[in-house]
Design a protein around this motif. Structure first.
Motif, short mmCIF file in Angstrom:
data_model
loop_
_atom_site.label_atom_id
_atom_site.label_comp_id
_atom_site.label_asym_id
_atom_site.label_seq_id
_atom_site.Cartn_x
_atom_site.Cartn_y
_atom_site.Cartn_z
N GLN A 99 64.59 95.45 28.43
CA GLN A 99 64.12 95.30 29.81
C GLN A 99 64.32 93.88 30.34
N SER A 130 59.90 91.24 27.91
CA SER A 130 60.51 92.50 27.49
C SER A 130 60.05 92.89 26.09
N THR A 179 57.77 96.35 25.57
CA THR A 179 58.32 97.47 24.80
C THR A 179 57.59 97.70 23.49
N LYS A 190 59.17 101.51 21.53
CA LYS A 190 60.56 101.48 21.08
C LYS A 190 61.03 102.86 20.62
#
Length: 303
Positions: free
Chosen positions: A208, A227, A231, A235
């Motif tokens: 991201q 990011s 995440t 994941k």
């Protein structure tokens, strides 16, 4: 917190206020409800259907909504890709256009209908330095990580093969040297792909970053950090979505190849394969838009 109107005097007050500061009317505070998982529901929002669920990133919802968003913007995305292909040879313009393509999921995440010519907006060329710094660092680290993991696995296999040979044959004799080498290199071929695992994990952690850089205006390093934080815990979901899209593309490609082979038509194969691949790509862009939208809803809390 929301604003409501006092039923007595009509003053605008907070829904958490125990009484109206203007007329003194008391309000009964509602007991907070326990949050529990609910089936996703649809409601009208923007140019496409928005699904709501207590899970920030739901696997099936992201797949379905990403397909809806992508297909509804198929013509716009296809036109943007065509414009990029036609102008990719123009220096400097192609750089901004590529960044504009990367920005498409960000616009879709807002419910906007994208304009194909928006990829040529000058604001994308202004972000060239930061964008290239981010992408260069990101892929360089992944390449170095893969190289280190690959060398480690190869050395471990060779050492293990040597130790195994010594224990089995009491020393590497010329009669068994070939067997040891064949076994070692065979193991390398089998286990070297394992070096991709940490690279894939790192790629998911930073997936991201480019969107955060372009959509939120953070620096390259801060985008990578955010990011990685956003995440965390998702994941597997992001990887699962990628696997589903890859499986659909592979299955569709095999079906197209089968029919093209049956019809002995290379032209049919090229046209059908390109159109199907484009459809899966658009679906993937739609899924990226939903992933970015959902993960960045609480971005301020991650700082």
């Amino acid at each position: 917190m929301a604003l409501i109107h006092c039923p007595n005097c009509g003053a605008t007050i907070s829904d958490r206020a125990p009484l109206c500061p203007k007329c003194g009317t008391a309000f009964q505070q509602a007991e907070p409800e326990e949050q529990s998982y609910q089936e996703p529901q649809q409601e009208s929002g923007g140019e496409y259907q928005v699904y709501h669920t207590n899970d920030m990133l739901n696997f099936s919802v992201t797949i379905n909504e990403g397909f809806t968003v992508g297909i509804k913007n198929f013509v716009s995305i296809f036109s943007a890709l065509i414009l990029f292909v036609l102008t990719c040879w123009v220096p400097y313009i192609n750089i901004g256009a590529f960044i504009g393509l990367v920005n498409i999921p960000i616009e879709l995440s807002k419910g906007n209908i994208i304009s194909p010519t928006a990829i040529f907006d000058s604001k994308y060329r202004k972000r060239f330095g930061e964008f290239m710094l981010l992408m260069t660092f990101k892929f360089s680290v992944q390449a170095i990580l893969y190289f280190v993991c690959q060398i480690t696995i190869i050395l471990a296999i060779l050492v293990f093969g040597s130790i195994l040979s010594v224990s089995m044959y009491n020393g590497i004799g010329t009669s068994h040297l070939g067997e040891v080498l064949v076994g070692s290199f065979g193991s390398i071929i089998i286990f070297v792909p394992l070096a991709f695992i940490p690279v894939i994990i790192l790629g998911l952690s930073w997936s991201q970053a480019s969107y955060i850089l372009l959509g939120k205006g953070y620096s390259p390093t801060e985008s990578l950090r955010l990011s990685n934080k956003l995440t965390y815990g998702y994941k597997k979901t992001i990887f699962g979505i990628s696997c589903v899209l890859a499986f659909v593309w592979s299955l569709g490609a095999m079906i197209i190849f089968y029919f093209a082979y049956s019809l002995s038509s290379l032209q049919f194969f090229i046209i059908a394969f390109l159109l199907f691949s484009l459809a899966v790509l658009v679906w993937s862009i739609g899924c990226n838009a939903i992933i970015y939208r959902n993960l960045t809803r609480n971005l301020e809390d991650c700082k």
